[in-house]
Design a protein around this motif. Structure first.
Motif, PDB file in Angstrom:
ATOM      1  N   ILE A   1       0.840  -1.198   0.000  1.00  0.00           N
ATOM      2  CA  ILE A   1       0.000   0.000   0.000  1.00  0.00           C
ATOM      3  C   ILE A   1       0.875   1.248   0.000  1.00  0.00           C
ATOM      4  O   ILE A   1       0.703   2.161  -0.814  1.00  0.00           O
ATOM      5  N   ALA A   2       1.826   1.281   0.945  1.00  0.00           N
ATOM      6  CA  ALA A   2       2.687   2.460   1.101  1.00  0.00           C
ATOM      7  C   ALA A   2       3.562   2.678  -0.124  1.00  0.00           C
ATOM      8  O   ALA A   2       3.856   3.826  -0.495  1.00  0.00           O
TER       9      ALA A   2
ATOM     10  N   GLN B   1       2.915   2.456  -3.145  1.00  0.00           N
ATOM     11  CA  GLN B   1       2.192   3.154  -4.208  1.00  0.00           C
ATOM     12  C   GLN B   1       1.920   4.616  -3.850  1.00  0.00           C
ATOM     13  O   GLN B   1       1.253   5.325  -4.601  1.00  0.00           O
ATOM     14  N   GLY B   2       2.409   5.029  -2.700  1.00  0.00           N
ATOM     15  CA  GLY B   2       2.154   6.391  -2.262  1.00  0.00           C
ATOM     16  C   GLY B   2       0.817   6.554  -1.580  1.00  0.00           C
ATOM     17  O   GLY B   2       0.390   7.679  -1.297  1.00  0.00           O
ATOM     18  N   ALA B   3       0.136   5.438  -1.307  1.00  0.00           N
ATOM     19  CA  ALA B   3      -1.154   5.484  -0.621  1.00  0.00           C
ATOM     20  C   ALA B   3      -0.938   5.576   0.882  1.00  0.00           C
ATOM     21  O   ALA B   3       0.100   5.156   1.410  1.00  0.00           O
ATOM     22  N   ARG B   4      -1.917   6.107   1.569  1.00  0.00           N
ATOM     23  CA  ARG B   4      -1.817   6.301   3.010  1.00  0.00           C
ATOM     24  C   ARG B   4      -2.588   5.212   3.724  1.00  0.00           C
ATOM     25  O   ARG B   4      -3.742   4.946   3.427  1.00  0.00           O
ATOM     26  N   LEU B   5      -1.945   4.576   4.705  1.00  0.00           N
ATOM     27  CA  LEU B   5      -2.662   3.634   5.548  1.00  0.00           C
ATOM     28  C   LEU B   5      -3.682   4.399   6.387  1.00  0.00           C
ATOM     29  O   LEU B   5      -3.428   5.528   6.806  1.00  0.00           O
ATOM     30  N   PRO B   6      -4.848   3.814   6.637  1.00  0.00           N
ATOM     31  CA  PRO B   6      -5.912   4.549   7.322  1.00  0.00           C
ATOM     32  C   PRO B   6      -5.503   5.197   8.634  1.00  0.00           C
ATOM     33  O   PRO B   6      -5.973   6.275   8.965  1.00  0.00           O
TER      34      PRO B   6
ATOM     35  N   GLN C   1      -2.464   6.207   9.484  1.00  0.00           N
ATOM     36  CA  GLN C   1      -1.210   6.944   9.371  1.00  0.00           C
ATOM     37  C   GLN C   1      -1.347   8.409   9.772  1.00  0.00           C
ATOM     38  O   GLN C   1      -0.507   8.950  10.501  1.00  0.00           O
ATOM     39  N   ARG C   2      -2.397   9.079   9.309  1.00  0.00           N
ATOM     40  CA  ARG C   2      -2.551  10.504   9.602  1.00  0.00           C
ATOM     41  C   ARG C   2      -2.743  10.738  11.102  1.00  0.00           C
ATOM     42  O   ARG C   2      -2.200  11.693  11.655  1.00  0.00           O
TER      43      ARG C   2
END
Length: 337
Positions: free
Chosen positions: A298-299, A301-306, A308-309
């Motif tokens: 997931i990471a 691809q530049g996607a954010r884990l739910p 993470q923020r």
């Protein structure tokens, strides 16, 4: 421009404790509720932070919370536990039953906890994160008040009906998500109303059943589910498994019991805990490593884990504190007067 005040987390905690104690909440409830409020503010979830002190105070003053409730637990089956919160907040009941749930999950591989007759005002991720920190996979859900129209409808029937999930990780903080089956949390619409900001289309309907960007109109009308019929189906599922299945209220029944007080929902919460070792035995480390590969994919691809923020906000606020609207802070401090 909105005036902001910086507070340390200790100051947030102290303010919450003072406000809740002033409302007459028993010390064990003050402590449990405060930690949930601090967690929301700490993790950048402002609609679940100290703003909720206004919600709590309103509910308590309207007699919708048993201030000194003593939960009663019942060991109903080898892998089940039930705790009657007796009209108090869910947080204290969860804290009392968490060790029992964890022990049953480790003994049987999977266990379920039904918290009944409890008042809800917050997100569910603190519960599932706590269980994931214990090394367990966790799933939690609860109905609320009937604020949300089903897909294709215009009248409130469902609650915001959140679903939360936690997954333990060998290193670092757990993988956690918490999502309302409504398009947005009700508290987010309320914050828009307080600040005079429009809401996006798709969040709610006015009392006539028409789409609206007016936060007050959406609060008076009906909220919408996320994803149309998909969110609506999940909302119905939550109504069933955290309502009739555990012998507690649906969102419509909770709102009827409220009697127009506009207090926090009362009802049930279902929490399921799974011990990975119960399924995997000596191979648990190998398969948890495979889960890590999924997260890395997931990471990558530049996607954010739910989660993470929230964790990034947590790291900042532990050092820098948090910024709070001065107008909101004034309203909260007025509760001490």
């Amino acid at each position: 421009m909105t005036a902001m005040t910086r507070m340390t987390l200790d100051e947030v905690r102290a303010l919450s404790e003072m406000v809740l104690a002033r409302q007459g909440l028993a010390p064990e409830h003050v402590a449990a509720v405060t930690e949930t409020i601090v967690a929301g503010e700490r993790d950048g979830c402002t609609s679940h932070g100290i703003y909720r002190l206004l919600v709590c105070a309103h509910s308590i003053r309207n007699g919708k919370v048993v201030r000194d409730a003593i939960p009663i637990a019942c060991d109903t089956a080898p892998a089940l536990v039930r705790i009657d919160a007796r009209g108090g907040y869910a947080q204290h009941a969860f804290n009392l039953s968490r060790p029992v749930l964890a022990a049953k999950a480790r003994r049987h591989g999977i266990a379920a906890l039904a918290i009944t007759n409890c008042v809800h005002f917050s997100a569910l991720w603190p519960e599932v994160e706590a269980l994931a920190s214990d090394g367990l996979v966790a799933l939690a859900c609860t109905p609320s008040h009937a604020w949300v129209a089903p897909a294709g409808g215009t009248a409130p029937l469902f609650g915001t009906n959140p679903i939360a999930f936690g997954w333990p990780r060998p290193e670092g903080l757990p993988f956690v998500f918490d999502l309302a089956t409504s398009a947005v949390a009700r508290g987010e619409i309320e914050l828009h109303r307080r600040e005079g900001r429009p809401i996006p289309l798709g969040w709610g309907l006015d009392p006539g059943g028409q789409p609206t960007t007016d936060a007050a109109e959406a609060l008076a009308g009906a909220m919408l589910t996320f994803g149309g019929h998909k969110g609506s189906a999940l909302a119905a599922m939550v109504e069933l498994i955290a309502g009739p299945l555990i012998g507690d209220l649906t969102s419509r029944e909770s709102l009827a019991r409220d009697g127009g007080a506009k207090a926090s929902p009362i009802g049930g919460e279902l929490i399921i805990a799974i011990d990975p070792a119960g399924f995997l035995g000596p191979n648990v480390a190998e398969h948890l490593a495979r889960a890590e590969a999924l997260f890395e994919g997931i990471a990558a691809q530049g996607a954010r884990l739910p989660s993470q923020r929230r964790y990034e906000a947590r790291a900042r606020s532990l050092i820098e504190g948090v910024l709070v609207s001065q107008a909101l802070l004034d309203d909260i401090k007025a509760l001490l007067g």
